[in-house]
Design an enzyme around this catalytic site. Structure first.
Site, PDB file in Angstrom:
ATOM      1  N   ASP A 110       0.813  -1.208   0.000  1.00 25.82           N
ATOM      2  CA  ASP A 110       0.000   0.000   0.000  1.00 25.82           C
ATOM      3  C   ASP A 110       0.853   1.268   0.000  1.00 25.82           C
ATOM      4  OD1 ASP A 110      -2.324  -1.377  -0.135  1.00 25.82           O
ATOM      5  OD2 ASP A 110      -2.953  -1.029   1.926  1.00 25.82           O
ATOM      6  N   TYR A 115      -9.911  -0.982   3.692  1.00 32.47           N
ATOM      7  CA  TYR A 115      -9.244  -0.811   4.986  1.00 32.47           C
ATOM      8  C   TYR A 115      -8.952   0.652   5.297  1.00 32.47           C
ATOM      9  CZ  TYR A 115      -8.137  -5.202   7.327  1.00 32.47           C
ATOM     10  OH  TYR A 115      -8.207  -6.357   8.068  1.00 32.47           O
TER      11      TYR A 115
END
Length: 632
Positions: A294, A377
């Site tokens: 990420d 998330y």
């Protein structure tokens, strides 16, 4: 906020716009050149150490460009005045996925006739009701497509109503693979005929009613906050440090100092979370490729939330805005990107003497935080500064678990069935902190400290004695370490050139918190690309170009870059300017209680003074006037 500018301040929106304009002119960039990253080119430590307010300085940015025609990455360094310092091509590198590219890829997938037909076969005729995401192929790329092109794939979920939970209705086995640069679907995978789960997943307050009500809780500081903000510099209690922001890493902490009686002492030059990788442990078609970096593959800072009072932050809040440059060169400002406030933290210390005299000091901590949303998330990054001279980092993980569909009740050993036919795969979140500590200066060493007991005998006559042993981690290979709770192992950064009042070396210790160990095999595609995961501690000599533990460009990289590569030289790490890389995280085995919302999970670490101060800084903390005087 003061108008004073400092060389470590994040680049403002105006500065970024200037950089983009100069870069296009100086390097003759066209529409096929995308701005993959625009970051402050941070000055050298020696410059920061000698810098004084009012000194003249020029601001430079490191600009990463993706050439879509030639499929090459270039890096240049250029100033806000248009002075170009460098320009080079990075052989073999692939750009991270940019927001504008994700939008194009999803549009291409939605308009593809093969995707439309596959959805119709499942009873979905309105493509606009399908939620798609763009994920890097985090495992083996199909052989017929593994020719160097940049590829993403698109997991899909059905959203039958506008307010439906995106992740309640996964469309299993259907994925489009998109060539990002060619802007075309190059493969459609339509493997399973698993029915789409129909159990709703309500999670909004309007859907759930929010039936649990508590009485109002107020945090009130009638005299205002106890900290001061000068530009991006924080002064709180005896601490002073600088807040930073980076398009790739997000929230950064710079130039950490503590006022110890009459002297100001240095603790750290730069603290950041340099990588976040999420390995998924389910071998099914819809999960095994989900191994995203990420930070390195997307740029975590791009997804920073605008924070709101009473929801993300509570108390006497001060916010800072941040700006990021999009792929097309436009600059976007994120309002309230960083939240800063104080928190009561219970008892700092207490003691009751035998004569009945009681001393109690309330503890308080300063918090700097930001939150990012990456698909399903949320990641909250929280840096805490304490009155006893300690620093803590905590990652708070929340949001909604990723889902896939399978036959209700089926034996599916790597996922949890959270509703009939709806499964949440096992996965891990593995973070790597880059900790450039400067304990009373730049020449430091790292010591491993373990507790042990001798066998019962001369050194342990009653069987209850134990000692500690300290081992200097002299070079990069000896400094590749794992946590060991059996010996209460921790690591201490010392300044071997300075002694404290009892003859020991001044230092700070790194104390592991809740963590995990990667379960992906080292020889897997992910294991090769994220080789840093397999040690909890790495130590390297500080090199400006060594910034990210999986290398600068992990997207579709063959592996071995970053820490495994650098440390193969086995450089000395003793009495020099060192960087600690601490790897930590969590192994998430989803529960049914993690659906439809996932309560916060936490992971992190502490940095605590160890021989650094003559006495505890907590001694000098006064109790609040609001405390009952009887406590004294």
């Amino acid at each position: 906020m003061s108008d004073f500018r400092h060389p470590l301040d994040p680049l403002s929106s105006e500065e970024q716009a200037e950089i983009v304009a100069h870069a296009r002119r100086v390097w003759q960039l066209g529409d096929h050149h995308l701005f993959a990253m625009l970051q402050l080119e941070e000055p050298e430590k020696s410059f920061i150490k000698s810098f004084k307010q009012g000194d003249a300085f020029e601001r430079f940015a490191r600009v990463t460009i993706w050439d879509r025609k030639l499929a090459v990455v270039s890096e240049g360094v250029i100033s806000t005045k248009g002075d170009a310092k460098s320009w080079k091509i990075i052989p073999g590198a692939k750009s991270p996925v940019l927001g504008v590219e994700s939008e194009i890829a999803i549009t291409v997938a939605r308009e593809d006739s093969g995707v439309i037909q596959a959805l119709a076969k499942r009873g979905i005729t309105d493509v606009s009701t399908v939620h798609m995401e763009t994920w890097p192929i985090g495992a083996q790329i199909p052989k017929h497509l593994d020719d160097g092109r940049r590829l993403i794939w698109t997991p899909m979920w059905h959203q039958p109503t506008p307010d439906a939970n995106f992740y309640a209705h996964p469309i299993n086995g259907l994925h489009a693979i998109v060539d990002i640069d060619a802007q075309e679907v190059v493969a459609i995978e339509d493997n399973d005929n698993i029915p789409i789960p129909q159990t709703p997943g309500p999670y909004r307050e309007s859907q759930t009613g929010g039936s649990i009500k508590l009485k109002e809780l107020m945090i009130h500081q009638p005299d205002g906050a106890s900290f001061g903000l000068a530009g991006w510099k924080i002064n709180w209690e005896r601490w002073n440090f600088r807040i930073g922001f980076d398009q790739r890493e997000g929230l950064v902490i710079h130039d950490v100092r503590f006022k110890d009686e009459a002297s100001e002492r240095t603790i750290a030059h730069r603290l950041s979370i340099a990588e976040l990788v999420i390995p998924y442990g389910d071998p099914s078609q819809g999960a095994y490729r989900k191994n995203a970096f990420d930070t390195g593959e997307f740029g975590l800072g791009n997804f920073t939330n605008s924070l709101t009072l009473g929801c993300d932050c509570l108390g006497e809040i001060v916010y800072l805005d941040a700006s990021v440059t999009e792929g097309d060169g436009t600059v976007r400002t994120i309002k309230n990107a960083i939240c800063m406030h104080e928190e009561d933290f219970g008892i700092l210390w207490k003691h009751v003497d035998v004569d009945g005299h009681t001393e109690v000091r309330r503890g308080r901590r300063f918090v700097a935080s930001s939150i990012v949303t990456v698909n399903n998330y949320e990641y909250g990054y929280f840096w805490y500064f304490y009155q006893d001279g300690s620093i803590e980092f905590e990652a708070k993980l929340t949001g909604i678990v990723l889902t896939l569909a399978d036959t209700p009740g089926k034996d599916h050993p790597s996922a949890t069935e959270i509703e009939p036919g709806l499964w949440a795969p096992y996965h891990q979140h593995i973070l790597c902190a880059r900790l450039d500590l400067d304990i009373d200066g730049t020449h430091n060493s790292v010591v491993e400290v373990e507790s042990f007991a001798h066998p019962i005998g001369e050194k342990n006559p009653y069987g209850g004695a134990y000692e500690t042993r300290e081992t200097i981690l002299e070079n990069e290979k000896s400094a590749q370490r794992l946590i060991d709770p059996m010996t209460s192992r921790f690591w201490k950064v010392i300044n071997p050139n300075k002694q404290n009042h009892v003859g020991g070396h001044v230092g700070y210790k790194l104390i592991p918190g809740h963590t995990t160990f990667p379960l992906a095999h080292e020889e897997s595609v992910l294991g090769k690309r994220a080789g840093f995961m397999y040690k909890h501690l790495w130590v390297t000599p500080n090199k400006e170009e060594e910034r990210y533990p999986a290398g600068d460009y992990p997207f579709q990289h063959e592996g071995g870059a970053g820490l495994p590569d650098w440390t193969s030289a086995n450089r000395s790490t003793e009495n020099t300017d060192v960087v600690l890389w601490y790897v930590f995280g969590t192994n998430h085995i989803p529960r049914t209680e993690d659906w439809p919302v996932m309560p916060v999970e936490r992971t992190g670490f502490h940095l605590k003074p160890s021989g650094f101060f003559r006495r505890s800084p907590a001694m000098d903390v006064a109790s609040s006037e609001s405390v009952d005087p009887q406590c004294h």
